[in-house]
Write an enzyme that holds these catalytic residues in place. Structure first.
Site, PDB file in Angstrom:
ATOM      1  N   GLY A 145       2.642 -32.595 -50.713  1.00 47.81           N
ATOM      2  CA  GLY A 145       4.032 -33.328 -51.005  1.00 47.81           C
ATOM      3  C   GLY A 145       5.131 -32.091 -51.442  1.00 47.81           C
ATOM      4  O   GLY A 145       6.133 -32.661 -52.026  1.00 47.81           O
ATOM      5  N   CYS A 146       4.594 -30.826 -51.832  1.00 48.41           N
ATOM      6  CA  CYS A 146       5.726 -29.892 -52.349  1.00 48.41           C
ATOM      7  C   CYS A 146       6.206 -28.935 -50.950  1.00 48.41           C
ATOM      8  O   CYS A 146       5.325 -28.822 -50.228  1.00 48.41           O
ATOM      9  CB  CYS A 146       4.843 -29.129 -53.166  1.00 48.41           C
ATOM     10  SG  CYS A 146       4.235 -29.811 -54.594  1.00 48.41           S
ATOM     11  N   ALA A 147       7.412 -28.702 -51.199  1.00 46.05           N
ATOM     12  CA  ALA A 147       7.849 -27.939 -50.109  1.00 46.05           C
ATOM     13  C   ALA A 147       7.270 -26.576 -50.227  1.00 46.05           C
ATOM     14  O   ALA A 147       7.085 -25.839 -49.138  1.00 46.05           O
ATOM     15  CB  ALA A 147       9.456 -27.795 -50.250  1.00 46.05           C
TER      16      ALA A 147
END
Length: 142
Positions: free
Chosen positions: A49-51
Site C-alpha cells: 500500500g506504499c508507493a
C-alpha cells in the site's frame, strides 16, 4: 499518549516556521535512523500500500497486552524513511495495548503531515500505521 521521543519531534515541528523546514527535518530524521539489514528486506516485512518500498521489522518483548513493542524499519525514499522514523518515535517502547490505544491520526495531525503529504504518501503512512496496529493486536492476543 505519545512517547517522549515523539513529543520532541512535535516540539521541533512547532518551532519550525514553514513546511519546507519541517520537510527537511523529516528527511534528517530518516537519515539518522539506522538502516535495516538487507536480509530483513523480504516480502514478510514489506508494507503493502506504499508507493515507495517500506519494510517494518517488529520487535516484541514479552507476551500479552503488556508486551513491549518496537520495530526497525527502512524505505527506499528519504521522506518515507523519515516517516518511518516518526512512527518509530511514536510507538517504540509502548506496550502493545498502548500501541492499540494510540490515535496515530490525531498525533500525526499535530505535525501537520495530513495537510502536506501527497495522497500517495498519506496512503502509505496509513498502511504503515495499519501494519503496526495489526502486529500489536496479534501480540496482545498471545
Amino acid at each position: 499518549m505519545a512517547s517522549a521521543a515523539f513529543e520532541d519531534i512535535a516540539d521541533t515541528f512547532d518551532f519550525l516556521d514553514d513546511w519546507e523546514d519541517r520537510y527537511r527535518h523529516v528527511i534528517e530524521l530518516g537519515k539518522a535512523m539506522p538502516a535495516l539489514d538487507e536480509a530483513f528486506k523480504v516480502p514478510a516485512t514489506k508494507v503493502e500500500g506504499c508507493a515507495s518500498q517500506v519494510w517494518l521489522l517488529p520487535r516484541i518483548e514479552g507476551t500479552g497486552p503488556g508486551a513491549r513493542f518496537s520495530f526497525d524499519g527502512d524505505s527506499d525514499a528519504m521522506i518515507v524513511r523519515g516517516l518511518v522514523a516518526i512512527l518509530h518515535a511514536l510507538y517504540s517502547g509502548l506496550t502493545v495495548s498502548e500501541v492499540l490505544a494510540t490515535d496515530a491520526h490525531a498525533e500525526l495531525a499535530r505535525l501537520g503531515l495530513d495537510e502536506h503529504l501527497s495522497q500517495q504518501r498519506s496512503n502509505g503512512l496509513r498502511a504503515m500505521v495499519e501494519r503496526i496496529r495489526a502486529i500489536a493486536a496479534e501480540a496482545a492476543a498471545e
